[in-house]
Design a protein around this motif. Sequence first.
Motif, PDB file in Angstrom:
ATOM      1  N   ASN A 177      12.638 -16.491   0.707  1.00 47.52           N
ATOM      2  CA  ASN A 177      13.499 -15.483   1.326  1.00 47.52           C
ATOM      3  C   ASN A 177      14.839 -16.101   1.729  1.00 47.52           C
ATOM      4  O   ASN A 177      14.904 -16.870   2.687  1.00 47.52           O
ATOM      5  N   SER A 325       8.031 -12.065   3.307  1.00 47.19           N
ATOM      6  CA  SER A 325       9.358 -12.493   3.759  1.00 47.19           C
ATOM      7  C   SER A 325       9.322 -13.758   4.602  1.00 47.19           C
ATOM      8  O   SER A 325      10.356 -14.375   4.865  1.00 47.19           O
ATOM      9  N   GLU A 344      12.077  -5.011   4.852  1.00 43.59           N
ATOM     10  CA  GLU A 344      11.347  -5.825   3.878  1.00 43.59           C
ATOM     11  C   GLU A 344      10.263  -5.009   3.182  1.00 43.59           C
ATOM     12  O   GLU A 344      10.022  -5.173   1.985  1.00 43.59           O
ATOM     13  N   LEU A 347      12.053  -2.962   0.603  1.00 44.35           N
ATOM     14  CA  LEU A 347      12.389  -3.761  -0.576  1.00 44.35           C
ATOM     15  C   LEU A 347      11.186  -3.904  -1.498  1.00 44.35           C
ATOM     16  O   LEU A 347      11.324  -3.871  -2.734  1.00 44.35           O
ATOM     17  N   GLN A 348      10.004  -4.054  -0.928  1.00 40.39           N
ATOM     18  CA  GLN A 348       8.792  -4.163  -1.745  1.00 40.39           C
ATOM     19  C   GLN A 348       8.544  -2.875  -2.532  1.00 40.39           C
ATOM     20  O   GLN A 348       8.270  -2.905  -3.737  1.00 40.39           O
ATOM     21  N   GLY A 351      11.097  -2.331  -5.271  1.00 43.10           N
ATOM     22  CA  GLY A 351      11.096  -3.359  -6.305  1.00 43.10           C
ATOM     23  C   GLY A 351      12.299  -4.272  -6.254  1.00 43.10           C
ATOM     24  O   GLY A 351      12.691  -4.845  -7.261  1.00 43.10           O
ATOM     25  N   LYS A 352      12.856  -4.458  -5.038  1.00 42.51           N
ATOM     26  CA  LYS A 352      14.078  -5.246  -4.872  1.00 42.51           C
ATOM     27  C   LYS A 352      13.862  -6.547  -4.107  1.00 42.51           C
ATOM     28  O   LYS A 352      14.824  -7.176  -3.678  1.00 42.51           O
ATOM     29  N   ALA A 353      12.619  -6.977  -3.949  1.00 43.85           N
ATOM     30  CA  ALA A 353      12.338  -8.127  -3.097  1.00 43.85           C
ATOM     31  C   ALA A 353      12.505  -9.470  -3.804  1.00 43.85           C
ATOM     32  O   ALA A 353      12.270 -10.516  -3.195  1.00 43.85           O
ATOM     33  N   GLU A 354      12.864  -9.447  -5.067  1.00 48.95           N
ATOM     34  CA  GLU A 354      13.190 -10.656  -5.828  1.00 48.95           C
ATOM     35  C   GLU A 354      12.043 -11.668  -5.766  1.00 48.95           C
ATOM     36  O   GLU A 354      10.915 -11.339  -6.077  1.00 48.95           O
ATOM     37  N   ARG A 356      10.252 -12.805  -3.539  1.00 51.77           N
ATOM     38  CA  ARG A 356       9.148 -12.499  -2.620  1.00 51.77           C
ATOM     39  C   ARG A 356       8.481 -11.161  -2.961  1.00 51.77           C
ATOM     40  O   ARG A 356       7.707 -10.619  -2.159  1.00 51.77           O
ATOM     41  N   GLN A 357       8.721 -10.647  -4.165  1.00 53.80           N
ATOM     42  CA  GLN A 357       8.185  -9.354  -4.568  1.00 53.80           C
ATOM     43  C   GLN A 357       6.685  -9.423  -4.845  1.00 53.80           C
ATOM     44  O   GLN A 357       6.205 -10.306  -5.554  1.00 53.80           O
TER      45      GLN A 357
END
Length: 387
Positions: A177, A325, A344, A347-348, A351-354, A356-357
């Motif tokens: 993160n 995160s 956070e 984001l999950q 689908g934007k958590a990169e 940490r997805q």
Amino acid sequence: MGKRRVAIVGTGQTLHRSHRPDVNGQELIHEAVRIALADAGLTIADIDAVVIGNMDHFEGINAVDCWSVDGTGGTMKPVIKLTTGGTTGSTLAIGGVHLVASGMFDRVLIVGWEKNSESDTTGAITTAFDPVWDRLVFAGAISGLAAEAQAYMARYGATDRDAARVAVRDRRHACNNPHAQLRKPITIEDVLASPMLADPIHLLDVCPRTDGACAVIMACEGVAEKLTPVPDWIWATANRHTYTYLGDVNWGELDSMSEAAQELFAKAGIREPRKEIDVIELYQPYSFAGIIWIEDMGLVERGKGAEYIWSGATDMGGELPINPSGGVIACNPIGATGLIRCAEAALQIMGKAEARQVPDAKIAVSTGFGGCMWTDMLLHGRKKPDF
């Protein structure tokens, strides 16, 4: 929850650090707001209202709703301040949901922030406790948490090594993160060798003090779908600000979490949360909470939390990842912390958590904790709720 469904369409976080001398409070807020607006493809002119909060007695800024407009862009807009101690960030999120669901506003900007480097955190928290009944025993944040941990250990035989496994997990997750303050892995031996703060809590068992801000943009149905291809729909909210005096708390079990979770899952028809939820962002300010509170949430039986943690089920790649995160143990700008959990989780779902997805996350839970052992909860989903 009102007549209209609500979704998160944009999020923004600052670089969370122990000290951000490069910015003042308004600039810190603006950093998160600017990122959130860009994420949603909006400008401040598109925002109908602002909801903002922090631990105002930390920095000594009591009219933060007025003071913050240079950072939020809220000039000549309705600005609402919400402050509920450690649950401030999650209360902000729930407040934003209701303001949009009610039909009052279509697009709401929600901001939580803290500049802990410019405050006396422990001194401020101590003043929150009753001067006769609570303050002499529960000074600051650590002592109450230690009381909870000791009660749980006495009841179920958990150890500080069990708790250290939680700290190791979250610090490892935080390495993925870029926003987290503490991005260095630790070992169980590191935790147990760190200074004892209040038995059984060691220094590496607890969260840091952080400068940071988070912004979330919520929109009503009909608007949300036009702003992002995958909105994060808020399926339900629940909260329990149960106690006023710490002497009334049922130490060793977080009743507010248990009651809020039951309400939250009932609203969405979730009967087997461990199987139906894909990821959890848990407001967990110290390691023992990662054992105790998953039992209160109904994920495992009483006394089985440590076993579940040791199984690896809550690690990335496990059955139910918790805090991809890095959670609160890696980053804690208190007025923003609960809102970061919400962001956070969003984001999950989006689908934007990169790095940490969690793959194919469809249902998420975010929580807030604070005050007198209070709990806030939000249920997030990729599918628009039909209930």
